[in-house]
Design a protein around this motif. Structure first.
Motif, short mmCIF file in Angstrom:
data_model
loop_
_atom_site.label_atom_id
_atom_site.label_comp_id
_atom_site.label_asym_id
_atom_site.label_seq_id
_atom_site.Cartn_x
_atom_site.Cartn_y
_atom_site.Cartn_z
N TYR A 40 0.87 -9.02 -5.55
CA TYR A 40 0.02 -7.79 -5.66
C TYR A 40 -0.91 -7.68 -6.84
O TYR A 40 -2.11 -7.10 -6.77
CB TYR A 40 0.84 -6.51 -5.36
CG TYR A 40 0.30 -5.20 -5.66
CD1 TYR A 40 -0.86 -4.68 -5.03
CD2 TYR A 40 0.67 -4.67 -6.77
CE1 TYR A 40 -1.26 -3.30 -5.14
CE2 TYR A 40 0.04 -3.49 -7.13
CZ TYR A 40 -1.01 -2.62 -6.18
OH TYR A 40 -1.41 -1.70 -6.79
N TYR A 84 1.65 -2.44 1.66
CA TYR A 84 2.66 -1.33 1.48
C TYR A 84 2.75 -0.51 2.79
O TYR A 84 4.31 -0.47 2.96
CB TYR A 84 1.96 -0.28 0.73
CG TYR A 84 2.63 0.96 0.36
CD1 TYR A 84 3.85 0.81 -0.57
CD2 TYR A 84 2.45 2.29 0.94
CE1 TYR A 84 4.43 1.93 -1.16
CE2 TYR A 84 3.19 3.26 0.40
CZ TYR A 84 4.37 3.08 -0.67
OH TYR A 84 5.03 4.31 -0.77
N ILE A 121 3.35 1.14 -5.51
CA ILE A 121 2.77 0.28 -4.37
C ILE A 121 3.62 -1.07 -4.56
O ILE A 121 3.97 -1.66 -3.92
CB ILE A 121 1.33 0.20 -4.63
CG1 ILE A 121 0.92 1.56 -4.46
CG2 ILE A 121 0.82 -0.70 -3.72
CD1 ILE A 121 -0.74 1.54 -4.94
N GLY A 155 7.16 -1.04 -3.74
CA GLY A 155 7.13 -0.88 -2.21
C GLY A 155 7.06 -2.29 -1.64
O GLY A 155 7.86 -2.67 -0.66
N ILE A 156 6.09 -2.88 -2.13
CA ILE A 156 5.94 -4.35 -1.49
C ILE A 156 7.26 -5.37 -1.80
O ILE A 156 7.59 -5.99 -0.89
CB ILE A 156 4.70 -5.05 -2.17
CG1 ILE A 156 3.49 -4.12 -1.53
CG2 ILE A 156 4.36 -6.45 -1.76
CD1 ILE A 156 2.03 -4.47 -2.38
#
Length: 423
Positions: A59, A82, A293, A296-297
């Protein structure tokens, strides 16, 4: 969202090969005090595999942008990843919809979210909240504060000699006054796996809801929110091979729709005027501001990682290693173990004391042999008070631990006995 929902398809399972698994965790190659590292503190926080770290770096390296706010490629790719992570968690828990999956910072924030939103709107003077003496502080303190604010009462289910919940008088504790039952699925000290589905039936029979602290269960055994028939469930990413700073609140969609926002601003808003505001759809209604973010990924990657083995295999491995550990530790003189006797009735957690050796001294001595355990009250002071213990030493196991590491723990305990002249 069709690509998210397609994650429901059965995934190909990877062989449960512990030497291969350990290669996914480079930190296990690090030495501790010049000795091979034996990490036995996964109950506090698990290690993270290369696959999770790699997903987060991907990411940052390839689409480092904010989500939901850009029409350029990086933002759209970050948004997809996400949102896809919500879909993975939905699949993992067998929830009905990704809209029921709220990303928070951790289990603690998830429980506080329920206390501040659902709790403040529904708990009134004279109501009762039922918890247990084996709870982590995160599932006690928010309810104490809510009860104090509302003039309600918190009641507690006690623990019997086997380290299990004493349900002999449960119908006297869960009554028509009960509005919420807040219970841990698995004790972070005793390892006890509680009968959540049974407690859910008791709660619903009197019109109450049930919240489950699943911080210790979701990483270690299959958890199906529909089969359990519960109302709220909270857990953390960092205990399940995921990153820190990301947690999950699952709740029934109708409850989330009715609950007011917890935090306001940013992505949880649909529209704002000087006269008032309206809220975004679920789950974004409860994810204010720029979210975590990358984390979450990373959580989505952790779900993929655990799912690649199958939670049934992970559970079977932990039963095997816990059964072996209980047997070996019981042979150590002066060592007292707490919790259920059978490995099948507990998670991969063994709390113990060695004679009069203080747990902090014991943990320090074990560290000299490269063995990491936790010592203290483990954020469960009421349980230790109930057991009349100032502290315990806790060893906990996960997918990367071996029977040989249990042997190293036992050998080190014998050395501690000699140092403290217990032999």
């Amino acid at each position: 969202m069709t690509e998210i929902e397609s994650l429901d398809q059965e995934r190909e399972k990877r062989a449960f090969d512990i030497p291969e698994i350990r290669r996914d965790f480079p930190i296990l190659q690090e030495l501790t005090n010049g000795k091979p590292s034996v990490y036995l503190d996964s109950t506090a926080s698990s290690l993270r595999p290369e696959q999770v770290v790699g997903a987060m770096l991907d990411y940052y390296h390839k689409c480092n942008a904010n989500i939901h706010r850009g029409v350029y490629r990086w933002s759209e790719e970050a948004t997809f990843k996400y949102e896809r992570a919500h879909g993975k968690v939905k699949w993992f828990l067998n929830a009905r919809s990704h809209k029921e999956i709220i990303f928070t910072r951790n289990t603690t924030e998830s429980i506080n979210l329920v206390a501040h939103t659902w709790g403040r709107a529904n708990i009134k003077e004279g109501d009762e909240i039922v918890s247990t003496v084996m709870e982590h502080h995160s599932n006690i303190v928010p309810w104490q504060m809510l009860a104090q604010e509302k003039g309600a009462k918190v009641r507690y289910i006690k623990v019997n000699e086997e380290g299990k919940l004493d349900l002999s008088n449960i119908d006297e504790i869960i009554t028509k006054k009960t509005k919420l039952v807040a219970v841990t699925h698995m004790s972070n000290v005793l390892g006890t796996i509680n009968p959540v589905a049974e407690l859910a039936k008791k709660a619903h029979a009197v019109g109450a809801l049930i919240l489950v602290d699943a911080a210790q269960s979701v990483p270690h055994l299959p958890v199906d929110v529909q089969a359990l028939d519960i109302d709220f469930l909270a857990f953390s990413g960092h205990k399940m091979c995921g990153p820190t700073g990301i947690g999950v609140l699952w709740a029934r969609r109708n409850l989330l729709e009715a609950m007011p926002p917890f935090l306001t601003g940013g992505d949880m808003i649909r529209s704002v005027t000087l006269e008032g505001s309206t809220w975004n759809d679920l789950p974004w209604k409860f994810e204010a501001g720029t979210p975590a973010i990358a984390e979450g990924i990373g959580l989505g990657a952790a779900v993929d990682y655990l799912a690649s083995f199958g939670m049934d295999k992970i559970r079977a491995h932990e039963i095997e290693i816990t059964r072996y550990a209980l047997g070996q530790l019981r042979e150590v003189p002066d060592l007292h173990i707490y919790g259920p006797r059978k490995a099948e009735e507990r998670g991969g957690v063994v709390a113990f004391n060695l004679g009069e050796v203080h747990p902090h001294d014991l943990a320090t001595m074990l560290d000299r042999d490269g063995i990491a355990v936790r010592a203290g009250h483990h954020c469960a002071q009421p349980l230790h008070d109930f057991l009349d213990l100032p502290a315990t030493t806790r060893a906990s196991f996960y997918i990367y631990n071996t029977l040989e590491e249990v042997d190293k723990l036992v050998d080190s305990l014998y050395r501690v006995r000699k140092v403290f002249k217990l032999a």
